[in-house]
Design a protein around this motif. Structure first.
Motif, PDB file in Angstrom:
ATOM      1  N   ARG A  29      -4.670  -0.180   1.949  1.00  0.00           N
ATOM      2  CA  ARG A  29      -4.359  -0.063   3.375  1.00  0.00           C
ATOM      3  C   ARG A  29      -5.568  -0.459   4.224  1.00  0.00           C
ATOM      4  NH1 ARG A  29      -1.834   4.218   3.035  1.00  0.00           N
ATOM      5  NH2 ARG A  29      -3.613   5.605   2.862  1.00  0.00           N
ATOM      6  N   GLU A  30      -6.740   0.078   3.894  1.00  0.00           N
ATOM      7  CA  GLU A  30      -7.949  -0.222   4.655  1.00  0.00           C
ATOM      8  C   GLU A  30      -8.332  -1.692   4.551  1.00  0.00           C
ATOM      9  OE1 GLU A  30     -11.045   2.526   3.553  1.00  0.00           O
ATOM     10  OE2 GLU A  30      -9.759   4.250   4.002  1.00  0.00           O
TER      11      GLU A  30
ATOM     12  N   GLU B 165      -5.847  -3.606   6.787  1.00  0.00           N
ATOM     13  CA  GLU B 165      -6.059  -3.329   8.214  1.00  0.00           C
ATOM     14  C   GLU B 165      -7.333  -3.983   8.737  1.00  0.00           C
ATOM     15  OE1 GLU B 165      -5.961   0.934   8.524  1.00  0.00           O
ATOM     16  OE2 GLU B 165      -3.773   1.003   8.391  1.00  0.00           O
ATOM     17  N   GLU B 166      -8.371  -3.991   7.915  1.00  0.00           N
ATOM     18  CA  GLU B 166      -9.663  -4.538   8.339  1.00  0.00           C
ATOM     19  C   GLU B 166      -9.802  -6.030   8.024  1.00  0.00           C
ATOM     20  OE1 GLU B 166     -12.573  -2.073   6.458  1.00  0.00           O
ATOM     21  OE2 GLU B 166     -11.828  -0.261   7.442  1.00  0.00           O
ATOM     22  N   ASP B 167      -8.751  -6.615   7.446  1.00  0.00           N
ATOM     23  CA  ASP B 167      -8.795  -8.009   7.004  1.00  0.00           C
ATOM     24  C   ASP B 167     -10.066  -8.241   6.192  1.00  0.00           C
ATOM     25  OD1 ASP B 167      -7.692 -10.532   6.715  1.00  0.00           O
ATOM     26  OD2 ASP B 167      -8.667 -11.315   8.512  1.00  0.00           O
TER      27      ASP B 167
ATOM     28  N   CYS C  93       0.816  -1.222   0.000  1.00  0.00           N
ATOM     29  CA  CYS C  93       0.000   0.000   0.000  1.00  0.00           C
ATOM     30  C   CYS C  93       0.849   1.271   0.000  1.00  0.00           C
ATOM     31  CB  CYS C  93      -0.975   0.004   1.168  1.00  0.00           C
ATOM     32  SG  CYS C  93      -0.190  -0.035   2.785  1.00  0.00           S
TER      33      CYS C  93
ATOM     34  N   SER D  40      -8.424  -8.851   1.224  1.00  0.00           N
ATOM     35  CA  SER D  40      -7.087  -8.983   1.800  1.00  0.00           C
ATOM     36  C   SER D  40      -6.304 -10.182   1.264  1.00  0.00           C
ATOM     37  CB  SER D  40      -7.131  -8.994   3.326  1.00  0.00           C
ATOM     38  OG  SER D  40      -7.882 -10.071   3.795  1.00  0.00           O
TER      39      SER D  40
END
Length: 76
Positions: free
Chosen positions: A54-55, A58-60, A40, A64
């Motif tokens: 990135r989101e 981070e949030e799996d 990212c 992802s």
């Protein structure tokens, strides 16, 4: 429930990149990043693409696993 198919073609579509098989192959061949750079953070992404990546990581999120797959494909 999101029923979007989960493959590299749809990830590229989500990122706003031509998702033809030929373009995906060219992208992977031309966008290699070093091991010390997070996917990212790669310089070739737009700010909105970086944010999406990135989101999702981070949030799996549902993307992802595909992002991890793409990450492995574009490593030097």
């Amino acid at each position: 429930m999101d029923t979007t198919p989960q493959d590299l073609s749809h990830l590229f579509e989500q990122l706003g990149i031509d998702n033809s098989e030929d373009n995906i192959d060219k992208f992977i061949a031309s966008k290699q990043i070093p091991a010390n750079v997070l996917i990212c953070q790669a310089e070739f992404w737009s700010e909105s693409q970086k944010s999406f990546l990135r989101e999702a990581i981070e949030e799996d999120a549902q993307w992802s696993e595909l992002i991890d797959q793409l990450d492995a494909l574009i490593r030097k």
